[in-house]
Write a protein that holds these residues in place. Structure first.
Motif, PDB file in Angstrom:
ATOM      1  N   ALA A  42       0.401  -1.473  -0.136  1.00 52.18           N
ATOM      2  CA  ALA A  42      -0.046   0.256   0.499  1.00 52.18           C
ATOM      3  C   ALA A  42       1.043   0.996   0.048  1.00 52.18           C
ATOM      4  O   ALA A  42       0.183   2.215  -0.904  1.00 52.18           O
ATOM      5  CB  ALA A  42      -1.102   0.019   1.363  1.00 52.18           C
ATOM      6  N   ALA A  43       2.075   0.951   0.727  1.00 56.81           N
ATOM      7  CA  ALA A  43       2.769   2.280   0.898  1.00 56.81           C
ATOM      8  C   ALA A  43       3.386   2.279  -1.065  1.00 56.81           C
ATOM      9  O   ALA A  43       3.975   3.506  -0.626  1.00 56.81           O
ATOM     10  CB  ALA A  43       3.838   2.202   2.267  1.00 56.81           C
ATOM     11  N   ILE A  44       4.146   1.455  -1.073  1.00 57.43           N
ATOM     12  CA  ILE A  44       4.635   1.262  -2.377  1.00 57.43           C
ATOM     13  C   ILE A  44       4.262   1.778  -3.117  1.00 57.43           C
ATOM     14  O   ILE A  44       4.126   2.795  -3.936  1.00 57.43           O
ATOM     15  CB  ILE A  44       5.152   0.123  -3.098  1.00 57.43           C
ATOM     16  N   LEU A  45       2.499   1.879  -3.218  1.00 59.85           N
ATOM     17  CA  LEU A  45       1.549   1.939  -4.175  1.00 59.85           C
ATOM     18  C   LEU A  45       0.593   3.193  -4.159  1.00 59.85           C
ATOM     19  O   LEU A  45       0.344   3.410  -5.097  1.00 59.85           O
ATOM     20  CB  LEU A  45       0.343   0.615  -5.051  1.00 59.85           C
ATOM     21  N   GLY A  46       1.259   3.686  -2.810  1.00 53.78           N
ATOM     22  CA  GLY A  46       0.416   5.171  -2.445  1.00 53.78           C
ATOM     23  C   GLY A  46      -1.574   4.243  -2.762  1.00 53.78           C
ATOM     24  O   GLY A  46      -2.123   5.285  -2.839  1.00 53.78           O
ATOM     25  N   LYS A  47      -1.434   3.465  -2.517  1.00 47.40           N
ATOM     26  CA  LYS A  47      -2.972   3.195  -1.918  1.00 47.40           C
ATOM     27  C   LYS A  47      -3.552   2.562  -0.959  1.00 47.40           C
ATOM     28  O   LYS A  47      -2.328   2.471   0.348  1.00 47.40           O
ATOM     29  CB  LYS A  47      -3.476   1.724  -3.487  1.00 47.40           C
ATOM     30  N   SER A  48      -5.090   2.062   0.176  1.00 48.91           N
ATOM     31  CA  SER A  48      -4.850   2.018   0.848  1.00 48.91           C
ATOM     32  C   SER A  48      -4.591  -0.044   0.765  1.00 48.91           C
ATOM     33  O   SER A  48      -4.831  -0.447  -0.297  1.00 48.91           O
ATOM     34  CB  SER A  48      -6.803   1.869   1.570  1.00 48.91           C
ATOM     35  N   GLU A  49      -5.136  -0.446   1.975  1.00 46.90           N
ATOM     36  CA  GLU A  49      -4.207  -1.504   1.942  1.00 46.90           C
ATOM     37  C   GLU A  49      -5.714  -2.332   1.427  1.00 46.90           C
ATOM     38  O   GLU A  49      -5.474  -4.103   0.379  1.00 46.90           O
ATOM     39  CB  GLU A  49      -4.048  -2.314   3.650  1.00 46.90           C
ATOM     40  N   ALA A  50      -7.007  -2.292   0.979  1.00 44.67           N
ATOM     41  CA  ALA A  50      -7.979  -2.166   0.997  1.00 44.67           C
ATOM     42  C   ALA A  50      -7.928  -2.437  -0.396  1.00 44.67           C
ATOM     43  O   ALA A  50      -7.918  -3.705  -0.920  1.00 44.67           O
ATOM     44  CB  ALA A  50      -8.996  -2.430   1.390  1.00 44.67           C
ATOM     45  N   ALA A  51      -7.759  -2.141  -1.028  1.00 42.07           N
ATOM     46  CA  ALA A  51      -7.654  -1.587  -2.655  1.00 42.07           C
ATOM     47  C   ALA A  51      -5.885  -1.898  -3.549  1.00 42.07           C
ATOM     48  O   ALA A  51      -6.202  -3.085  -4.436  1.00 42.07           O
ATOM     49  CB  ALA A  51      -7.298   0.037  -2.640  1.00 42.07           C
ATOM     50  N   CYS A  52      -5.221  -2.378  -1.958  1.00 42.00           N
ATOM     51  CA  CYS A  52      -3.956  -3.087  -2.771  1.00 42.00           C
ATOM     52  C   CYS A  52      -4.173  -4.901  -2.276  1.00 42.00           C
ATOM     53  O   CYS A  52      -3.987  -5.947  -3.739  1.00 42.00           O
ATOM     54  CB  CYS A  52      -2.939  -3.215  -2.026  1.00 42.00           C
ATOM     55  N   ARG A  53      -5.583  -5.070  -2.368  1.00 45.04           N
ATOM     56  CA  ARG A  53      -6.125  -6.864  -2.435  1.00 45.04           C
ATOM     57  C   ARG A  53      -6.584  -7.398  -2.954  1.00 45.04           C
ATOM     58  O   ARG A  53      -7.115  -8.130  -3.605  1.00 45.04           O
ATOM     59  CB  ARG A  53      -6.350  -6.485  -0.428  1.00 45.04           C
ATOM     60  N   GLN A  54      -7.364  -5.792  -2.909  1.00 44.54           N
ATOM     61  CA  GLN A  54      -8.309  -6.000  -4.485  1.00 44.54           C
ATOM     62  C   GLN A  54      -7.630  -6.731  -6.130  1.00 44.54           C
ATOM     63  O   GLN A  54      -7.974  -6.871  -6.770  1.00 44.54           O
ATOM     64  CB  GLN A  54      -9.093  -5.135  -4.557  1.00 44.54           C
ATOM     65  N   LEU A  55      -6.502  -5.406  -5.861  1.00 48.57           N
ATOM     66  CA  LEU A  55      -5.543  -5.212  -7.111  1.00 48.57           C
ATOM     67  C   LEU A  55      -5.141  -7.099  -7.279  1.00 48.57           C
ATOM     68  O   LEU A  55      -4.818  -7.659  -8.011  1.00 48.57           O
ATOM     69  CB  LEU A  55      -4.571  -4.392  -6.707  1.00 48.57           C
ATOM     70  N   VAL A  56      -4.517  -6.812  -6.005  1.00 52.30           N
ATOM     71  CA  VAL A  56      -4.040  -8.630  -6.025  1.00 52.30           C
ATOM     72  C   VAL A  56      -4.790  -9.958  -6.527  1.00 52.30           C
ATOM     73  O   VAL A  56      -4.871 -10.938  -7.171  1.00 52.30           O
ATOM     74  CB  VAL A  56      -3.349  -9.178  -5.323  1.00 52.30           C
ATOM     75  N   SER A  57      -6.187  -9.849  -5.586  1.00 49.98           N
ATOM     76  CA  SER A  57      -7.352 -11.194  -5.735  1.00 49.98           C
ATOM     77  C   SER A  57      -7.289 -10.731  -7.800  1.00 49.98           C
ATOM     78  O   SER A  57      -7.448 -11.508  -8.032  1.00 49.98           O
ATOM     79  CB  SER A  57      -8.411 -10.314  -4.764  1.00 49.98           C
ATOM     80  N   ARG A  58      -7.752  -9.676  -7.795  1.00 44.97           N
ATOM     81  CA  ARG A  58      -8.093  -9.488  -9.331  1.00 44.97           C
ATOM     82  C   ARG A  58      -6.976 -10.391 -10.197  1.00 44.97           C
ATOM     83  O   ARG A  58      -7.548 -10.517 -11.142  1.00 44.97           O
ATOM     84  CB  ARG A  58      -8.711  -8.523  -9.842  1.00 44.97           C
ATOM     85  N   ALA A  59      -5.952  -9.606  -9.984  1.00 46.58           N
ATOM     86  CA  ALA A  59      -5.094 -10.076 -10.786  1.00 46.58           C
ATOM     87  C   ALA A  59      -4.547 -11.107 -10.824  1.00 46.58           C
ATOM     88  O   ALA A  59      -4.395 -12.685 -11.645  1.00 46.58           O
ATOM     89  CB  ALA A  59      -3.328  -9.465 -10.684  1.00 46.58           C
ATOM     90  N   THR A  60      -4.606 -11.870  -9.487  1.00 45.20           N
ATOM     91  CA  THR A  60      -4.996 -13.311  -9.464  1.00 45.20           C
ATOM     92  C   THR A  60      -5.831 -14.362  -9.921  1.00 45.20           C
ATOM     93  O   THR A  60      -5.173 -15.504 -10.901  1.00 45.20           O
ATOM     94  CB  THR A  60      -4.650 -14.182  -7.889  1.00 45.20           C
ATOM     95  N   ARG A  61      -6.963 -13.395 -10.059  1.00 41.80           N
ATOM     96  CA  ARG A  61      -7.902 -14.740 -11.359  1.00 41.80           C
ATOM     97  C   ARG A  61      -7.560 -14.337 -11.948  1.00 41.80           C
ATOM     98  O   ARG A  61      -7.920 -14.910 -13.166  1.00 41.80           O
ATOM     99  CB  ARG A  61      -9.857 -13.468 -10.390  1.00 41.80           C
TER     100      ARG A  61
END
Length: 294
Positions: free
Chosen positions: A140-159
């Motif tokens: 989240a700190a690296i991308l400048g986003k919230s932890e929740a948003a990063c979890r969604q990014l990872v989940s969507r990418a994995t899917r």
């Protein structure tokens, strides 16, 4: 107070990790080198004694630079002639033997090709979390986003990756066995033998970049791939001596295909251990210029 030597030491100690991030983001050693050069220049200008973790600062800078560069490259790759594949790391450019087993599945041509389907921030979030085991708060700190948003990014990418190809852990011995059978069938122009090796929905991707004769589209379906593999190499082999030399491609078994002693293609496969799911053939001479084989 930190000295220039201290900053240089901090950068060099993180260089390997930074380069691995940049290459996985961009699929090009040259682009990875350029990103690291830019990161180094920013690091030299930083000279901030308040920086608590030099590696965290450098990972953040490198990741953000790679995201920006990937956005620029997307337009270029949209204009690329035929399918685009990452520039392969062959033998000496690949990880050392003690690292290859650990890194192969995260560095493979198959995975990097699928990662091209992801948006730059999705790709960065997935790599940081799943490959480099970065905590979500740090992603989240690296991308400048919230932890929740990063979890969604990872989940969507994995899917999205799993929808393209389920990832299976396959031993190097199994991959080597299938590769050897593939080479024998191609050299014998044996379409039936090829068909027996291929999954029903197998693909063959050739990257010529308009600079080498290659299929302009991905060949899809086991029967079509078998015909293509037998047919295209029949023409090549008929003109002279062709060799399939075993090499390591991005940490996995692969082949350097040589025609009359000159490098013609670097080949890698994706497999579930029983059948070949995908064949990747990098033929663009610009992507082969780093390859050195004995």
């Amino acid at each position: 107070m930190a000295t220039p030597a201290d900053f240089s030491t901090a950068f060099e100690s993180s260089r390997g990790k930074l380069w691995r991030i940049a290459y996985r983001m961009l699929g090009s050693p040259d682009e990875a080198d350029d990103v690291l050069q830019d990161a180094w220049l920013r690091w030299r200008r930083a000279r901030d004694d308040a920086i608590r973790s030099p590696e965290a600062w450098l990972v953040t800078a490198t990741t953000r630079l790679a995201i920006d560069r990937l956005r620029q490259l997307r337009a270029e790759r949209d204009r690329y002639t035929g399918p685009w594949l990452p520039e392969p790391l062959v033998d000496g450019d690949a990880p050392s033997a003690d690292q290859s087993a650990e890194l192969a599945s995260d560095l493979s041509v198959a995975l990097l090709a699928v990662l091209e389907r992801l948006a730059p921030e999705e790709r960065a979030a997935l790599l940081l979390r799943e490959v480099f085991d970065t905590e979500y708060r740090d992603v989240a700190a690296i991308l400048g986003k919230s932890e929740a948003a990063c979890r969604q990014l990872v989940s969507r990418a994995t899917r999205r990756i799993r929808e393209r190809r389920p990832r299976a852990r396959v031993s190097a011995a199994a991959k080597r066995r299938l590769l050897e059978a593939l080479a024998r069938a191609i050299q014998a122009h044996d379409k039936d033998a090829l068909l027996a090796l291929l999954a029903e929905d197998a693909t063959w991707t050739s990257d010529g970049g308009g600079k080498a004769r290659a299929a302009r589209k991905v060949i899809r379906g086991g029967a079509r791939v078998a015909r293509f593999g037998a047919g295209v190499f029949r023409k090549v082999i008929a003109r002279g001596r062709t060799e399939f030399r075993p090499v390591t491609v991005n940490g996995e078994p692969g082949y350097a295909v040589c025609f009359e002693g000159r490098l013609f293609s670097v080949m890698a496969i994706n497999t579930d251990g029983r059948r070949i799911l995908d064949v990747y053939s990098v033929m663009n001479p610009e992507k082969l210029r780093r390859v050195r084989i004995s």
